[in-house]
Write a protein that holds these residues in place. Structure first.
Motif, PDB file in Angstrom:
ATOM      1  N   ALA A 165       0.817  -1.211   0.000  1.00  0.00           N
ATOM      2  CA  ALA A 165       0.000   0.000   0.000  1.00  0.00           C
ATOM      3  C   ALA A 165       0.853   1.265   0.000  1.00  0.00           C
ATOM      4  O   ALA A 165       0.565   2.222  -0.724  1.00  0.00           O
ATOM      5  CB  ALA A 165      -0.929  -0.007   1.212  1.00  0.00           C
ATOM      6  N   ILE A 166       1.906   1.264   0.799  1.00  0.00           N
ATOM      7  CA  ILE A 166       2.763   2.447   0.899  1.00  0.00           C
ATOM      8  C   ILE A 166       3.375   2.796  -0.457  1.00  0.00           C
ATOM      9  O   ILE A 166       3.468   3.970  -0.830  1.00  0.00           O
ATOM     10  CB  ILE A 166       3.858   2.222   1.957  1.00  0.00           C
ATOM     11  N   LYS A 167       3.769   1.785  -1.208  1.00  0.00           N
ATOM     12  CA  LYS A 167       4.365   2.028  -2.524  1.00  0.00           C
ATOM     13  C   LYS A 167       3.380   2.682  -3.491  1.00  0.00           C
ATOM     14  O   LYS A 167       3.784   3.329  -4.452  1.00  0.00           O
ATOM     15  CB  LYS A 167       4.881   0.708  -3.106  1.00  0.00           C
ATOM     16  N   LEU A 168       2.084   2.502  -3.230  1.00  0.00           N
ATOM     17  CA  LEU A 168       1.063   3.060  -4.119  1.00  0.00           C
ATOM     18  C   LEU A 168       0.688   4.495  -3.773  1.00  0.00           C
ATOM     19  O   LEU A 168      -0.022   5.152  -4.536  1.00  0.00           O
ATOM     20  CB  LEU A 168      -0.193   2.187  -4.072  1.00  0.00           C
ATOM     21  N   LEU A 169       1.149   4.999  -2.640  1.00  0.00           N
ATOM     22  CA  LEU A 169       0.756   6.343  -2.222  1.00  0.00           C
ATOM     23  C   LEU A 169       1.367   7.442  -3.079  1.00  0.00           C
ATOM     24  O   LEU A 169       0.926   8.587  -3.015  1.00  0.00           O
ATOM     25  CB  LEU A 169       1.115   6.561  -0.744  1.00  0.00           C
ATOM     26  N   ASP A 170       2.362   7.107  -3.877  1.00  0.00           N
ATOM     27  CA  ASP A 170       2.906   8.097  -4.815  1.00  0.00           C
ATOM     28  C   ASP A 170       1.935   8.379  -5.954  1.00  0.00           C
ATOM     29  O   ASP A 170       1.942   9.467  -6.537  1.00  0.00           O
ATOM     30  CB  ASP A 170       4.242   7.618  -5.392  1.00  0.00           C
ATOM     31  N   GLN A 171       1.100   7.392  -6.282  1.00  0.00           N
ATOM     32  CA  GLN A 171       0.149   7.550  -7.392  1.00  0.00           C
ATOM     33  C   GLN A 171      -1.304   7.693  -6.934  1.00  0.00           C
ATOM     34  O   GLN A 171      -2.157   8.111  -7.717  1.00  0.00           O
ATOM     35  CB  GLN A 171       0.215   6.350  -8.337  1.00  0.00           C
ATOM     36  N   ALA A 202      -4.143   8.777  -3.645  1.00  0.00           N
ATOM     37  CA  ALA A 202      -4.305   9.557  -2.415  1.00  0.00           C
ATOM     38  C   ALA A 202      -4.449   8.672  -1.189  1.00  0.00           C
ATOM     39  O   ALA A 202      -3.987   9.018  -0.100  1.00  0.00           O
ATOM     40  CB  ALA A 202      -5.509  10.482  -2.534  1.00  0.00           C
ATOM     41  N   TRP A 203      -5.092   7.527  -1.369  1.00  0.00           N
ATOM     42  CA  TRP A 203      -5.243   6.587  -0.261  1.00  0.00           C
ATOM     43  C   TRP A 203      -5.483   5.197  -0.795  1.00  0.00           C
ATOM     44  O   TRP A 203      -5.824   5.032  -1.967  1.00  0.00           O
ATOM     45  CB  TRP A 203      -6.317   7.038   0.709  1.00  0.00           C
ATOM     46  N   VAL A 204      -5.258   4.212   0.063  1.00  0.00           N
ATOM     47  CA  VAL A 204      -5.301   2.816  -0.369  1.00  0.00           C
ATOM     48  C   VAL A 204      -6.129   1.999   0.629  1.00  0.00           C
ATOM     49  O   VAL A 204      -5.963   2.129   1.847  1.00  0.00           O
ATOM     50  CB  VAL A 204      -3.879   2.219  -0.468  1.00  0.00           C
ATOM     51  N   ILE A 205      -7.027   1.181   0.084  1.00  0.00           N
ATOM     52  CA  ILE A 205      -7.699   0.147   0.877  1.00  0.00           C
ATOM     53  C   ILE A 205      -6.951  -1.143   0.545  1.00  0.00           C
ATOM     54  O   ILE A 205      -7.100  -1.683  -0.554  1.00  0.00           O
ATOM     55  CB  ILE A 205      -9.185   0.045   0.522  1.00  0.00           C
ATOM     56  N   PRO A 206      -6.110  -1.635   1.457  1.00  0.00           N
ATOM     57  CA  PRO A 206      -5.124  -2.662   1.089  1.00  0.00           C
ATOM     58  C   PRO A 206      -5.641  -4.095   1.116  1.00  0.00           C
ATOM     59  O   PRO A 206      -4.882  -5.024   1.381  1.00  0.00           O
ATOM     60  CB  PRO A 206      -4.037  -2.446   2.143  1.00  0.00           C
ATOM     61  N   TYR A 207      -6.922  -4.284   0.828  1.00  0.00           N
ATOM     62  CA  TYR A 207      -7.473  -5.635   0.790  1.00  0.00           C
ATOM     63  C   TYR A 207      -8.716  -5.665  -0.084  1.00  0.00           C
ATOM     64  O   TYR A 207      -9.381  -4.641  -0.301  1.00  0.00           O
ATOM     65  CB  TYR A 207      -7.843  -6.115   2.204  1.00  0.00           C
ATOM     66  N   GLY A 208      -9.011  -6.852  -0.618  1.00  0.00           N
ATOM     67  CA  GLY A 208     -10.242  -7.048  -1.363  1.00  0.00           C
ATOM     68  C   GLY A 208     -11.164  -8.028  -0.682  1.00  0.00           C
ATOM     69  O   GLY A 208     -12.346  -8.111  -0.994  1.00  0.00           O
ATOM     70  N   LYS A 209     -10.591  -8.767   0.285  1.00  0.00           N
ATOM     71  CA  LYS A 209     -11.378  -9.791   0.981  1.00  0.00           C
ATOM     72  C   LYS A 209     -11.285  -9.576   2.489  1.00  0.00           C
ATOM     73  O   LYS A 209     -10.197  -9.454   3.048  1.00  0.00           O
ATOM     74  CB  LYS A 209     -10.869 -11.187   0.618  1.00  0.00           C
ATOM     75  N   TRP A 210     -12.458  -9.525   3.117  1.00  0.00           N
ATOM     76  CA  TRP A 210     -12.572  -9.393   4.573  1.00  0.00           C
ATOM     77  C   TRP A 210     -13.057 -10.727   5.108  1.00  0.00           C
ATOM     78  O   TRP A 210     -14.151 -11.167   4.774  1.00  0.00           O
ATOM     79  CB  TRP A 210     -13.552  -8.275   4.889  1.00  0.00           C
ATOM     80  N   LEU A 211     -12.244 -11.392   5.916  1.00  0.00           N
ATOM     81  CA  LEU A 211     -12.614 -12.691   6.456  1.00  0.00           C
ATOM     82  C   LEU A 211     -12.931 -12.583   7.944  1.00  0.00           C
ATOM     83  O   LEU A 211     -12.112 -12.087   8.731  1.00  0.00           O
ATOM     84  CB  LEU A 211     -11.489 -13.706   6.245  1.00  0.00           C
ATOM     85  N   ASN A 212     -14.132 -13.018   8.313  1.00  0.00           N
ATOM     86  CA  ASN A 212     -14.523 -13.090   9.716  1.00  0.00           C
ATOM     87  C   ASN A 212     -14.057 -14.420  10.296  1.00  0.00           C
ATOM     88  O   ASN A 212     -14.485 -15.489   9.848  1.00  0.00           O
ATOM     89  CB  ASN A 212     -16.040 -12.962   9.845  1.00  0.00           C
ATOM     90  N   VAL A 213     -13.171 -14.353  11.258  1.00  0.00           N
ATOM     91  CA  VAL A 213     -12.646 -15.559  11.897  1.00  0.00           C
ATOM     92  C   VAL A 213     -13.730 -16.144  12.808  1.00  0.00           C
ATOM     93  O   VAL A 213     -14.439 -15.405  13.504  1.00  0.00           O
ATOM     94  CB  VAL A 213     -11.375 -15.239  12.705  1.00  0.00           C
ATOM     95  N   SER A 214     -13.867 -17.450  12.805  1.00  0.00           N
ATOM     96  CA  SER A 214     -14.893 -18.103  13.626  1.00  0.00           C
ATOM     97  C   SER A 214     -14.601 -17.898  15.111  1.00  0.00           C
ATOM     98  O   SER A 214     -13.466 -17.600  15.512  1.00  0.00           O
ATOM     99  CB  SER A 214     -14.956 -19.593  13.311  1.00  0.00           C
ATOM    100  N   LYS A 215     -15.625 -18.081  15.929  1.00  0.00           N
ATOM    101  CA  LYS A 215     -15.447 -17.953  17.374  1.00  0.00           C
ATOM    102  C   LYS A 215     -14.424 -18.964  17.883  1.00  0.00           C
ATOM    103  O   LYS A 215     -13.566 -18.629  18.720  1.00  0.00           O
ATOM    104  CB  LYS A 215     -16.780 -18.148  18.096  1.00  0.00           C
ATOM    105  N   TYR A 229      -9.403   6.361  -4.091  1.00  0.00           N
ATOM    106  CA  TYR A 229      -8.589   5.311  -3.475  1.00  0.00           C
ATOM    107  C   TYR A 229      -8.238   4.223  -4.486  1.00  0.00           C
ATOM    108  O   TYR A 229      -8.865   4.070  -5.531  1.00  0.00           O
ATOM    109  CB  TYR A 229      -9.298   4.694  -2.272  1.00  0.00           C
ATOM    110  N   LYS A 230      -7.223   3.459  -4.124  1.00  0.00           N
ATOM    111  CA  LYS A 230      -6.831   2.262  -4.850  1.00  0.00           C
ATOM    112  C   LYS A 230      -7.066   1.071  -3.926  1.00  0.00           C
ATOM    113  O   LYS A 230      -6.655   1.088  -2.770  1.00  0.00           O
ATOM    114  CB  LYS A 230      -5.352   2.336  -5.247  1.00  0.00           C
ATOM    115  N   ARG A 231      -7.729   0.030  -4.432  1.00  0.00           N
ATOM    116  CA  ARG A 231      -7.964  -1.163  -3.634  1.00  0.00           C
ATOM    117  C   ARG A 231      -7.049  -2.296  -4.097  1.00  0.00           C
ATOM    118  O   ARG A 231      -6.879  -2.510  -5.302  1.00  0.00           O
ATOM    119  CB  ARG A 231      -9.424  -1.613  -3.735  1.00  0.00           C
ATOM    120  N   LEU A 232      -6.478  -3.020  -3.135  1.00  0.00           N
ATOM    121  CA  LEU A 232      -5.668  -4.201  -3.438  1.00  0.00           C
ATOM    122  C   LEU A 232      -6.584  -5.424  -3.368  1.00  0.00           C
ATOM    123  O   LEU A 232      -6.755  -6.040  -2.313  1.00  0.00           O
ATOM    124  CB  LEU A 232      -4.507  -4.325  -2.446  1.00  0.00           C
ATOM    125  N   ASP A 233      -7.183  -5.766  -4.492  1.00  0.00           N
ATOM    126  CA  ASP A 233      -8.222  -6.795  -4.514  1.00  0.00           C
ATOM    127  C   ASP A 233      -7.716  -8.178  -4.129  1.00  0.00           C
ATOM    128  O   ASP A 233      -8.498  -9.017  -3.663  1.00  0.00           O
ATOM    129  CB  ASP A 233      -8.873  -6.851  -5.897  1.00  0.00           C
TER     130      ASP A 233
END
Length: 233
Positions: free
Chosen positions: A83-89, A91-104, A180-184
């Motif tokens: 993500a940091i490397k992308l901040l030159d191009q 304004a902001w980065v969402i560094p993930y495309g998948k959100w995983l909910n860990v089980s209890k 923003y740029k997303r890292l899918d």
């Protein structure tokens, strides 16, 4: 590179399960990302004001790159360097495309282990989904520069409790700083806890009304600046 990073974590003690998660995640940064500066923003307001907590964390930060991260989320450290490397191009980065909910069960196991990467155990998880399958989360972990964060005056603390503050942040950033740029192909992991959600916020309707004003000003720089400057009135 990572020594340029301040991680901003919003926090409110609950003297229960959330505190246990928070302590584990804080130790995760100590063990896995020792180079970063972790800044805790503690808001004791009722209901919890996440925007205020993020802004309080930002006031403590001394680095030029901000990672806004929830206190119940962790991830592969490589997403930060990408993500940091992308901040030159971008304004902001969402560094993930998948959100995983860990089980209890897996959360309980992880909490019994010293935090490390990769996982010390096999983790069971399920991808976070929404009614609108085109929608992807915009919170959890967000990377930007301190300059851009300050350009929009951080988060709007008029959002009471939780819900919609991230959407307003997105619209303000996209309008005044750039999209923003997303890292899918990257993933973040969310530890299990008792669910509350925005419907449990008694002020959610007020938050919705305020957010509608942000949504109406997407792409309107002068209008967005005026809305943001209202916070100082």
């Amino acid at each position: 590179m990572l020594n340029r990073v301040s991680v901003l974590i919003p926090y409110k003690p609950d003297y229960g399960e959330r505190d246990i998660l928070f302590k584990w995640v804080n130790k995760f940064y100590q063990n896995v990302l020792p180079e970063v500066e972790v800044c805790i923003g503690e808001s004791l307001s009722e209901p919890f004001n996440r925007s205020q907590a993020v802004n309080l964390a930002a006031k403590k930060a001394t680095k030029d790159i901000f990672v806004i991260a929830d206190g119940d989320v962790f991830y592969d450290p490589i997403i930060l360097t990408k993500a940091i490397k992308l901040l030159d191009q971008h304004a902001w980065v969402i560094p993930y495309g998948k959100w995983l909910n860990v089980s209890k069960e897996s959360t309980d196991l992880l909490l019994s282990k010293e935090p490390q990467w990769p996982f010390p155990i096999k983790v069971e998880s399920k991808e976070k989904t929404f009614k609108n399958k085109q929608f992807k989360p915009i919170s959890g972990v967000v990377v930007t520069t301190k300059k851009n964060f300050n350009n929009i005056n951080g988060f709007d603390e008029r959002f009471v409790g939780w819900g919609r503050e991230d959407n307003a942040f997105r619209d303000a950033m996209n309008t005044l700083c750039g999209p923003y740029k997303r890292l899918d192909n990257q993933t973040i992991y969310h530890l299990w806890h008792t669910k509350v959600g925005s419907k449990g916020n008694p002020k959610i309707q007020d938050n919705n009304k305020l957010y509608n004003r942000y949504a109406a000003l997407r792409g309107n720089k002068k209008g967005m600046e005026k809305l943001i400057n209202e916070r100082n009135d």
